[in-house]
Design an enzyme around this catalytic site. Structure first.
Site: not given
Length: 116
Positions: A29, A79, A91
């Site tokens: 990420c 994240h 993402q």
């Protein structure tokens, strides 16, 4: 910021998630976010924990394209994703998955930051 960030990010749709990945061969990420912003001349730290400390806090109901979305806390985020507008973000989700676009209502972030 401009939509060049988003234009760059969508080039990597379908790239496999790779833990620690920082190139189009495979991204995690924060590697995706760092790479996309670097392609637009913006240097970011490598990991989501450090990325989450940048810029200014943005209420989730005032998001703009290019805002960074985070899950977890400031300095402890686990994240990160890039908001692309209209309730969607891009993402690199998790091992076994690929870079993809996700609806914010399907995976609501804890907070957002704006870099400019």
């Amino acid at each position: 910021m401009n939509n060049k960030i988003i234009q760059e990010a969508v080039k990597y749709l379908g790239v496999p998630y790779v833990w620690g990945g920082t190139t189009p061969e495979g991204f995690d990420c924060s590697g995706l976010v760092q790479y996309v912003y670097a392609k637009n001349g913006i240097k970011l730290p490598r990991v989501s924990q450090d990325q989450s400390k940048l810029g200014k806090d943005v209420p989730l109901n005032e998001l703009q394209p290019n805002d960074l979305l985070f899950w977890g806390g400031v300095g402890t985020a686990h994240h990160v994703a890039i908001y692309i507008g209209d309730g969607y973000f891009i993402q690199a989700p998790q091992p076994g998955d690929k870079v993809r676009i996700t609806k914010i209502s399907d995976y609501k972030p804890d907070f957002a930051r704006r870099l400019s």
